[in-house]
Write a protein that holds these residues in place. Sequence first.
Motif, short mmCIF file in Angstrom:
data_model
loop_
_atom_site.label_atom_id
_atom_site.label_comp_id
_atom_site.label_asym_id
_atom_site.label_seq_id
_atom_site.Cartn_x
_atom_site.Cartn_y
_atom_site.Cartn_z
N ASP A 39 15.32 -54.32 20.14
CA ASP A 39 15.88 -53.19 20.87
C ASP A 39 15.07 -51.91 20.64
OD1 ASP A 39 17.85 -54.53 22.12
OD2 ASP A 39 19.46 -53.92 20.72
N HIS A 40 14.59 -51.77 19.40
CA HIS A 40 13.82 -50.57 19.08
C HIS A 40 12.57 -50.47 19.97
CE1 HIS A 40 11.97 -47.32 16.85
NE2 HIS A 40 10.92 -48.07 16.56
N LEU A 41 11.91 -51.61 20.18
CA LEU A 41 10.69 -51.58 21.00
C LEU A 41 11.04 -51.26 22.45
CD1 LEU A 41 8.55 -54.53 19.64
CD2 LEU A 41 9.05 -52.31 18.68
N VAL A 42 12.18 -51.78 22.90
CA VAL A 42 12.60 -51.50 24.27
C VAL A 42 12.96 -50.02 24.41
CG1 VAL A 42 14.36 -52.01 26.01
CG2 VAL A 42 13.36 -53.88 24.66
N THR A 43 13.68 -49.50 23.43
CA THR A 43 14.06 -48.09 23.47
C THR A 43 12.82 -47.20 23.43
OG1 THR A 43 16.02 -48.68 22.23
CG2 THR A 43 15.53 -46.35 22.36
N LEU A 44 11.86 -47.60 22.64
CA LEU A 44 10.63 -46.82 22.53
C LEU A 44 9.85 -46.88 23.85
CD1 LEU A 44 8.88 -45.26 20.47
CD2 LEU A 44 7.96 -47.45 19.69
N GLY A 45 9.88 -48.04 24.47
CA GLY A 45 9.25 -48.16 25.79
C GLY A 45 7.91 -48.88 25.78
N VAL A 46 7.56 -49.49 24.63
CA VAL A 46 6.27 -50.20 24.58
C VAL A 46 6.36 -51.50 25.36
CG1 VAL A 46 5.62 -49.12 22.40
CG2 VAL A 46 6.82 -51.33 22.40
N ASP A 47 5.19 -52.12 25.56
CA ASP A 47 5.11 -53.29 26.44
C ASP A 47 4.81 -54.60 25.70
OD1 ASP A 47 4.94 -52.01 29.39
OD2 ASP A 47 3.99 -50.72 27.89
N LEU A 434 10.22 -39.28 17.21
CA LEU A 434 10.57 -40.52 17.92
C LEU A 434 10.89 -40.23 19.38
CD1 LEU A 434 11.19 -43.53 18.00
CD2 LEU A 434 13.45 -43.03 17.06
N ASN A 435 11.68 -39.19 19.62
CA ASN A 435 12.02 -38.89 21.02
C ASN A 435 10.82 -38.34 21.79
OD1 ASN A 435 14.62 -39.84 21.65
ND2 ASN A 435 15.46 -38.37 20.18
N LEU A 436 9.91 -37.67 21.08
CA LEU A 436 8.67 -37.26 21.75
C LEU A 436 7.87 -38.50 22.18
CD1 LEU A 436 6.63 -35.09 22.66
CD2 LEU A 436 5.62 -35.22 20.37
N TYR A 437 7.74 -39.47 21.27
CA TYR A 437 7.06 -40.72 21.62
C TYR A 437 7.71 -41.36 22.85
CZ TYR A 437 3.39 -41.61 18.15
OH TYR A 437 2.22 -41.58 17.44
N ARG A 438 9.05 -41.39 22.84
CA ARG A 438 9.75 -42.01 23.97
C ARG A 438 9.44 -41.26 25.27
NH1 ARG A 438 15.75 -42.16 22.94
NH2 ARG A 438 15.71 -43.45 24.82
N ASP A 439 9.46 -39.93 25.19
CA ASP A 439 9.18 -39.14 26.39
C ASP A 439 7.75 -39.34 26.88
OD1 ASP A 439 11.74 -38.13 26.26
OD2 ASP A 439 11.17 -36.21 25.36
N LEU A 440 6.82 -39.37 25.92
CA LEU A 440 5.41 -39.55 26.29
C LEU A 440 5.19 -40.92 26.96
CD1 LEU A 440 3.75 -38.05 23.09
CD2 LEU A 440 3.34 -37.25 25.44
N ILE A 441 5.84 -41.92 26.39
CA ILE A 441 5.67 -43.27 26.93
C ILE A 441 6.29 -43.35 28.33
CG2 ILE A 441 6.38 -45.68 26.61
CD1 ILE A 441 5.99 -45.17 23.54
N ALA A 442 7.47 -42.74 28.47
CA ALA A 442 8.13 -42.75 29.79
C ALA A 442 7.26 -42.01 30.82
CB ALA A 442 9.51 -42.11 29.69
N LEU A 443 6.65 -40.92 30.38
CA LEU A 443 5.81 -40.13 31.29
C LEU A 443 4.57 -40.93 31.70
CD1 LEU A 443 6.16 -37.14 32.24
CD2 LEU A 443 4.36 -36.56 30.62
N ARG A 444 4.01 -41.63 30.72
CA ARG A 444 2.82 -42.44 31.00
C ARG A 444 3.15 -43.53 32.03
NH1 ARG A 444 -2.21 -43.27 28.26
NH2 ARG A 444 -3.05 -45.32 28.75
N ARG A 445 4.37 -44.04 31.94
CA ARG A 445 4.79 -45.06 32.90
C ARG A 445 5.05 -44.44 34.28
NH1 ARG A 445 6.40 -49.87 31.27
NH2 ARG A 445 6.96 -49.19 29.19
N ALA A 446 5.64 -43.24 34.29
CA ALA A 446 6.00 -42.60 35.56
C ALA A 446 4.78 -42.06 36.30
CB ALA A 446 7.00 -41.48 35.30
N HIS A 447 3.71 -41.75 35.55
CA HIS A 447 2.51 -41.18 36.17
C HIS A 447 1.32 -42.12 35.95
CE1 HIS A 447 4.30 -37.22 37.12
NE2 HIS A 447 5.06 -37.50 36.08
#
Length: 532
Positions: A39-47, A434-447
């Motif tokens: 779940d942690h990896l999913v929450t983080l957003g890694v692939d 941790l939340n910065l990492y999540r935001d960065l990863i989400a942004l990388r996916r969105a853009h």
Amino acid sequence: MAQTRWWQRGIFYQVYPRSFQDSNADGIGDLDGIRARLDHLVTLGVDAVWISPIFPSPMADFGYDVADYCGIDPMFGDLDAFDRLVAEVHGRGLKIVLDFVPNHTSDQHPWFAESRAARDNPKRDWYIWRDPAPDGGPPNNWMSNFGGPAWSLDAATGQYYYHAFLKEQPDLNWRNPAVRAAMHDVLRFWMARGVDGFRVDVIWHLMKDAEFRDNPPNPEYAPGDGDIRRFLQTRSTDQPDVHDIIAELRAVIDEYEDRVLIGEIYLPIDRLVAYYGENLEGAHLPFNFQLIHASWTAPQLAALIAEYDAAVPEGGWPNWVLGNHDQPRIASRIGAARTRVAAMLLLTLRGTPTLYYGDEIGMENVPIPTQEAQDPWEKNEPGLGLGRDPERTPMQWDASPHAGFTNGRPWLPLAADFATRNVAVQMQQPTSLLNLYRDLIALRRAHPVLHAGTYRKITALGDVLVFLRESAAECVLVALNLAGNAQEDIPLPPGTLGQVLLSTEPGRAERVEGHLSLRPYEGVIVALDARG
Ligand code: GLC
């Protein structure tokens, strides 16, 4: 943009299995533990998750001494536990990458037992055996990476065997076609079980000089350096014919659909990029460790990014790494204050990022009392700061005893700050790393421009690095302040208009027009307006 593959779009996360999650209270992480934490990896957003070695091993080098390539060490579980893990990883849309350790086996591997049994044993030539030098000493001057000579004498048969690492890790002879065939079957065994690719351990070591000539002295060797730095590894590693061996590995990988081949390579950029293969028939991703050894000033970072970006061959895919189980933690290398800009850099550069477990919460090197040292390198060459235990300590999940890592006694001590620096706490803090990492990863996916766009430097002055990521569809500007003083009115290219998408600091969403100010250690990502 051409169609990209999962390992180009995605983000890798390295798990050091001993230290991620223990499920049976023996103080050592295991496969069921990793499964419980997906779940942690999913929450983080890694692939994708890359797991360091889990194979049966006497653990002289904590799994990098493999005694059976096609099994699971009981410490970590068994093949059923592995199959459960693969099923759950895939069930969550993630990929799984294993560590493949082809350069050497354990001295307890049955192949080595046979090889050392007699000079005429059919497996003798599976390893590297040489007669003593005329004075009875080692055949040449090659040193072990973990200190001392890289040759050990087998008294019974009167020959030395070569081991680039511990004497418990004899090197295989990759010039022997039977070795190559056996190792190819290992790759097939795991791919048939669903594994999505491999990180190949010390891939640049696989071939050695056919004549075993001495390595030249290293003019930069200084007292206090490890033995391995006494000589340049020009004869013992990075031989031209290693690329034929890697092309064969790649061909095996390509027998299965959509798998990835990653190579561990510590070489300067010009040598590193040769591992893509002359016609891209080598590794998909030769690990790029430039950021690990970089000085964190804007001109130096800009220079190495430019050099690397230009050196990656046409059609080759870049990648970036901030840390791994062999290197001091990024937070300790560059200081906790800069971990946020470092995260932003890693996740906005052109190329596949790899994260090391715990870096997403800013884990630091943990000082290990001498009597608790585990790493054989530390034990062989004590006191030089070469040991790797400090970056291998248990993952800090929560504030419960042993940080939620184990109900037993952890195999390495926990960081003193685990009660305040852990996943549970940082999940609750909107501005945590941790939340910065999540935001960065989400942004990388969105853009998509962030994974697939081109890179162009704008500014690299003092402590300020500004660059663009551009594609036909969008353009993003990244501005990083590596220093502890504010930077006022940084000029941007004339006509720059845009909107701040994300900052490493809270409360920033303003319009940008022509220039930008950054707070201490702040990084921002700006979406530029489409040009009319
Ligand atoms: C690689 C591994 C390291 C190991 C060595 C020998 O560098 O990352 O942990 O000790 O190879 O296998």
